[in-house]
Motif scaffolding. Structure first.
Motif, PDB file in Angstrom:
ATOM      1  N   TYR A 161      -4.638  -5.825   3.639  1.00 34.53           N
ATOM      2  CA  TYR A 161      -4.390  -4.250   3.805  1.00 34.53           C
ATOM      3  C   TYR A 161      -3.608  -3.649   4.243  1.00 34.53           C
ATOM      4  CZ  TYR A 161      -5.291   0.302   1.417  1.00 34.53           C
ATOM      5  OH  TYR A 161      -5.329   1.951   0.974  1.00 34.53           O
ATOM      6  N   PRO A 162      -2.406  -3.066   3.821  1.00 34.86           N
ATOM      7  CA  PRO A 162      -1.084  -2.536   4.591  1.00 34.86           C
ATOM      8  C   PRO A 162      -1.760  -2.069   6.081  1.00 34.86           C
ATOM      9  CG  PRO A 162      -1.008  -1.630   2.468  1.00 34.86           C
ATOM     10  CD  PRO A 162      -2.786  -3.038   2.522  1.00 34.86           C
ATOM     11  N   GLY A 163      -1.164  -2.548   7.478  1.00 29.21           N
ATOM     12  CA  GLY A 163      -0.948  -2.018   8.078  1.00 29.21           C
ATOM     13  C   GLY A 163      -2.611  -2.056   9.051  1.00 29.21           C
ATOM     14  N   ARG A 164      -3.452  -3.963   8.503  1.00 26.06           N
ATOM     15  CA  ARG A 164      -4.476  -3.909   8.837  1.00 26.06           C
ATOM     16  C   ARG A 164      -4.615  -5.225  10.336  1.00 26.06           C
ATOM     17  NH1 ARG A 164      -9.866  -2.525   8.529  1.00 26.06           N
ATOM     18  NH2 ARG A 164     -10.339  -4.829   9.804  1.00 26.06           N
ATOM     19  N   ARG A 165      -2.861  -5.569  10.452  1.00 23.20           N
ATOM     20  CA  ARG A 165      -2.633  -6.893  10.789  1.00 23.20           C
ATOM     21  C   ARG A 165      -3.049  -7.016  12.191  1.00 23.20           C
ATOM     22  NH1 ARG A 165       2.639  -9.956   9.729  1.00 23.20           N
ATOM     23  NH2 ARG A 165       3.345  -8.018  10.029  1.00 23.20           N
ATOM     24  N   ASP A 166      -2.720  -5.534  12.643  1.00 30.39           N
ATOM     25  CA  ASP A 166      -2.715  -5.606  13.974  1.00 30.39           C
ATOM     26  C   ASP A 166      -1.646  -3.735  14.111  1.00 30.39           C
ATOM     27  OD1 ASP A 166      -0.136  -5.614  13.820  1.00 30.39           O
ATOM     28  OD2 ASP A 166       0.395  -8.016  14.831  1.00 30.39           O
ATOM     29  N   ALA A 167      -1.922  -3.484  15.785  1.00 27.60           N
ATOM     30  CA  ALA A 167      -0.802  -2.226  16.008  1.00 27.60           C
ATOM     31  C   ALA A 167       0.314  -2.174  15.776  1.00 27.60           C
ATOM     32  CB  ALA A 167      -1.380  -1.431  17.345  1.00 27.60           C
ATOM     33  N   ALA A 168       0.854  -2.753  15.707  1.00 29.27           N
ATOM     34  CA  ALA A 168       2.466  -2.780  15.703  1.00 29.27           C
ATOM     35  C   ALA A 168       2.070  -2.469  13.626  1.00 29.27           C
ATOM     36  CB  ALA A 168       3.525  -4.059  15.600  1.00 29.27           C
ATOM     37  N   GLU A 169       2.054  -3.152  12.607  1.00 22.44           N
ATOM     38  CA  GLU A 169       1.996  -2.920  11.529  1.00 22.44           C
ATOM     39  C   GLU A 169       1.372  -1.725  11.199  1.00 22.44           C
ATOM     40  OE1 GLU A 169       1.541  -6.101   8.506  1.00 22.44           O
ATOM     41  OE2 GLU A 169      -0.344  -5.134   8.253  1.00 22.44           O
ATOM     42  N   GLU A 170       0.829  -1.660  11.887  1.00 21.93           N
ATOM     43  CA  GLU A 170      -0.184  -0.534  11.432  1.00 21.93           C
ATOM     44  C   GLU A 170       0.432   1.045  11.809  1.00 21.93           C
ATOM     45  OE1 GLU A 170      -2.468   3.678  10.935  1.00 21.93           O
ATOM     46  OE2 GLU A 170      -2.450   1.022  10.066  1.00 21.93           O
ATOM     47  N   ALA A 171       1.759   0.980  12.562  1.00 23.63           N
ATOM     48  CA  ALA A 171       2.736   1.825  12.898  1.00 23.63           C
ATOM     49  C   ALA A 171       3.930   2.069  12.534  1.00 23.63           C
ATOM     50  CB  ALA A 171       3.503   1.781  14.597  1.00 23.63           C
ATOM     51  N   ILE A 172       4.583   0.675  11.491  1.00 24.16           N
ATOM     52  CA  ILE A 172       5.170   0.880   9.914  1.00 24.16           C
ATOM     53  C   ILE A 172       4.588   1.377   9.409  1.00 24.16           C
ATOM     54  CG2 ILE A 172       5.855  -1.025   9.292  1.00 24.16           C
ATOM     55  CD1 ILE A 172       6.276  -3.346  10.985  1.00 24.16           C
ATOM     56  N   ALA A 173       3.001   0.802   8.633  1.00 20.74           N
ATOM     57  CA  ALA A 173       2.799   2.087   7.768  1.00 20.74           C
ATOM     58  C   ALA A 173       2.430   3.586   7.875  1.00 20.74           C
ATOM     59  CB  ALA A 173       0.500   1.013   7.751  1.00 20.74           C
ATOM     60  N   ARG A 174       2.349   4.068   8.809  1.00 15.44           N
ATOM     61  CA  ARG A 174       2.398   4.942   8.984  1.00 15.44           C
ATOM     62  C   ARG A 174       4.045   5.908   9.040  1.00 15.44           C
ATOM     63  NH1 ARG A 174      -2.188   7.397  11.936  1.00 15.44           N
ATOM     64  NH2 ARG A 174      -4.139   6.476  12.059  1.00 15.44           N
ATOM     65  N   SER A 175       4.476   5.377   9.223  1.00 14.02           N
ATOM     66  CA  SER A 175       6.315   6.153   9.635  1.00 14.02           C
ATOM     67  C   SER A 175       7.106   5.588   8.174  1.00 14.02           C
ATOM     68  CB  SER A 175       6.766   4.717  11.043  1.00 14.02           C
ATOM     69  OG  SER A 175       6.927   3.613  10.010  1.00 14.02           O
ATOM     70  N   GLN A 176       6.512   4.693   7.747  1.00 11.67           N
ATOM     71  CA  GLN A 176       7.024   4.570   5.880  1.00 11.67           C
ATOM     72  C   GLN A 176       5.777   4.698   4.895  1.00 11.67           C
ATOM     73  OE1 GLN A 176       8.774   0.672   6.908  1.00 11.67           O
ATOM     74  NE2 GLN A 176       7.577  -0.454   5.333  1.00 11.67           N
ATOM     75  N   MET A 177       4.993   4.414   4.686  1.00 13.33           N
ATOM     76  CA  MET A 177       4.275   4.692   3.714  1.00 13.33           C
ATOM     77  C   MET A 177       3.527   5.737   3.868  1.00 13.33           C
ATOM     78  SD  MET A 177       2.415   0.532   3.114  1.00 13.33           S
ATOM     79  CE  MET A 177       1.992   1.440   1.896  1.00 13.33           C
ATOM     80  N   ARG A 178       3.369   6.697   2.476  1.00 10.21           N
ATOM     81  CA  ARG A 178       2.789   7.857   2.308  1.00 10.21           C
ATOM     82  C   ARG A 178       1.216   7.276   1.589  1.00 10.21           C
ATOM     83  NH1 ARG A 178       6.901  12.030  -0.699  1.00 10.21           N
ATOM     84  NH2 ARG A 178       6.272   9.857  -2.153  1.00 10.21           N
ATOM     85  N   GLY A 179       0.603   6.373   1.477  1.00 14.75           N
ATOM     86  CA  GLY A 179      -0.187   6.321   1.150  1.00 14.75           C
ATOM     87  C   GLY A 179      -0.457   4.852   1.322  1.00 14.75           C
ATOM     88  N   ARG A 180      -1.326   3.808   1.159  1.00 13.35           N
ATOM     89  CA  ARG A 180      -1.462   2.217   1.485  1.00 13.35           C
ATOM     90  C   ARG A 180      -1.300   1.842   0.399  1.00 13.35           C
ATOM     91  NH1 ARG A 180      -2.540   2.311   7.539  1.00 13.35           N
ATOM     92  NH2 ARG A 180      -1.429   3.601   7.943  1.00 13.35           N
ATOM     93  N   GLY A 181      -2.122   2.019  -0.799  1.00 10.91           N
ATOM     94  CA  GLY A 181      -2.435   1.708  -2.437  1.00 10.91           C
ATOM     95  C   GLY A 181      -3.524   0.864  -2.638  1.00 10.91           C
ATOM     96  N   GLY A 182      -3.254   0.884  -3.765  1.00  7.36           N
ATOM     97  CA  GLY A 182      -5.184   0.153  -4.089  1.00  7.36           C
ATOM     98  C   GLY A 182      -5.597  -1.450  -4.009  1.00  7.36           C
ATOM     99  N   MET A 183      -4.601  -1.969  -3.309  1.00  7.56           N
ATOM    100  CA  MET A 183      -3.666  -3.452  -3.454  1.00  7.56           C
ATOM    101  C   MET A 183      -4.915  -4.128  -1.960  1.00  7.56           C
ATOM    102  SD  MET A 183      -2.885  -4.524  -6.393  1.00  7.56           S
ATOM    103  CE  MET A 183      -2.304  -6.214  -5.918  1.00  7.56           C
ATOM    104  N   VAL A 184      -6.137  -4.798  -1.981  1.00  3.20           N
ATOM    105  CA  VAL A 184      -6.377  -5.227  -1.296  1.00  3.20           C
ATOM    106  C   VAL A 184      -7.281  -7.100  -1.718  1.00  3.20           C
ATOM    107  CG1 VAL A 184      -8.666  -5.192   0.539  1.00  3.20           C
ATOM    108  CG2 VAL A 184      -7.494  -3.376  -0.472  1.00  3.20           C
ATOM    109  N   ALA A 185      -7.049  -7.930  -0.316  1.00  3.39           N
ATOM    110  CA  ALA A 185      -7.652  -9.185  -0.894  1.00  3.39           C
ATOM    111  C   ALA A 185      -8.175  -9.191   0.555  1.00  3.39           C
ATOM    112  CB  ALA A 185      -6.073 -10.006   0.198  1.00  3.39           C
ATOM    113  N   LEU A 186      -8.526  -9.990   0.305  1.00  3.55           N
ATOM    114  CA  LEU A 186     -10.364 -10.184   0.911  1.00  3.55           C
ATOM    115  C   LEU A 186     -10.290 -11.760   1.113  1.00  3.55           C
ATOM    116  CD1 LEU A 186     -13.643  -8.810  -0.557  1.00  3.55           C
ATOM    117  CD2 LEU A 186     -11.696  -7.513   0.881  1.00  3.55           C
ATOM    118  N   SER A 187     -10.401 -12.568   2.514  1.00  5.50           N
ATOM    119  CA  SER A 187     -10.890 -13.804   2.408  1.00  5.50           C
ATOM    120  C   SER A 187     -12.005 -14.363   2.874  1.00  5.50           C
ATOM    121  CB  SER A 187      -9.545 -14.832   4.584  1.00  5.50           C
ATOM    122  OG  SER A 187      -8.005 -14.260   3.844  1.00  5.50           O
ATOM    123  N   LEU A 188     -12.496 -15.145   1.875  1.00  3.13           N
ATOM    124  CA  LEU A 188     -14.528 -15.224   1.824  1.00  3.13           C
ATOM    125  C   LEU A 188     -14.281 -15.885   2.598  1.00  3.13           C
ATOM    126  CD1 LEU A 188     -15.272 -15.612  -1.457  1.00  3.13           C
ATOM    127  CD2 LEU A 188     -14.472 -13.493  -0.395  1.00  3.13           C
TER     128      LEU A 188
END
Length: 239
Positions: free
Chosen positions: A130-157
């Protein structure tokens, strides 16, 4: 966000790097939509959307969109770059849908956040994408350029490919289909659909494992989606 692992890049940083060597930056903003992300404001030259998805939102039209500044758009050859004109009825449907885009995206965003929070710790889930979940750096990117994270989610079973059939069979609200961005929740298996042309090595290089399922969460009640997906994950544990 990328398809299907929902990873992010810093659009401003990439745009600056591209422009230093004279390259154009074209961003596919289909997953985010203009409600959640504005690539032109981050330095992109052109933005493209599959309007069939979130912009249309009802799985009943085929359309595409290219957006850019007036000067940049004048440089495009309409027939070569933009293809055939949109048929009138599809145009009518798209105009109808754009009137509710902001409202729909609020619901998609809420569903994505609810499902991610509720299922990340499920024993059948190895990883949540999910956008921003990979690590702290990606979370910072998501906060800076996205106003919402969206409805797309992927699950690795956790059970891998062998767990997928049981997971899909138990779903009652989420439907199995290859599209996305509509008001109904859908699930697909990228390794068997959108990315089936890739070899096992190529899939692994892109972070797509055989047990990865991609969810396009609709506008149903988020709690109902969490319950439906939780039941399906429970079923996959015994597979």
């Amino acid at each position: 966000p990328t398809n299907p692992t929902l990873s992010l890049v810093d659009l401003r940083r990439w745009a600056e790097a591209a422009h230093r060597v004279g390259a154009l930056v074209v961003v596919d903003n289909t997953f985010a939509t203009p409600i959640n992300q504005r690539p032109l404001d981050r330095g992109a030259d052109l933005v493209v959307h599959s309007a069939t998805k979130y912009l249309g939102g009802h799985s009943d039209l085929l359309a595409g969109v290219v957006v850019g500044g007036a000067d940049r758009m004048r440089e495009l050859d309409p027939q070569f770059a933009l293809g055939a004109p949109l048929d009138p009825f599809a145009g009518f449907l798209l105009d109808r849908s754009l009137k509710t885009l902001a409202v729909r995206m609020e619901r998609h965003n809420a569903a994505g956040a609810a499902v991610t929070a509720a299922l990340a710790g499920h024993p059948a889930v190895r990883a949540v994408h999910y956008p921003g979940r990979r690590d702290a750096a990606e979370e910072a990117i998501a906060r800076s350029q996205m106003r919402g994270r969206g409805g797309m989610v992927a699950l690795s079973l956790r059970g891998g490919a062998s767990a997928v059939p049981a997971f899909l069979a138990r779903l009652r609200i989420v439907q199995v289909a290859a599209s996305l961005g509509g008001v109904e929740s859908l699930v697909s298996v990228p390794a068997e659909t959108s990315h089936r042309h890739l070899t096992a090595t190529e899939l692994a290089a892109r972070g797509i494992d055989p047990g990865l399922v991609r969810l396009s969460l609709g506008i149903e009640e988020p709690a109902d989606l969490v319950r439906d997906l939780g039941d399906a994950l429970d079923a996959s544990l015994g597979a």
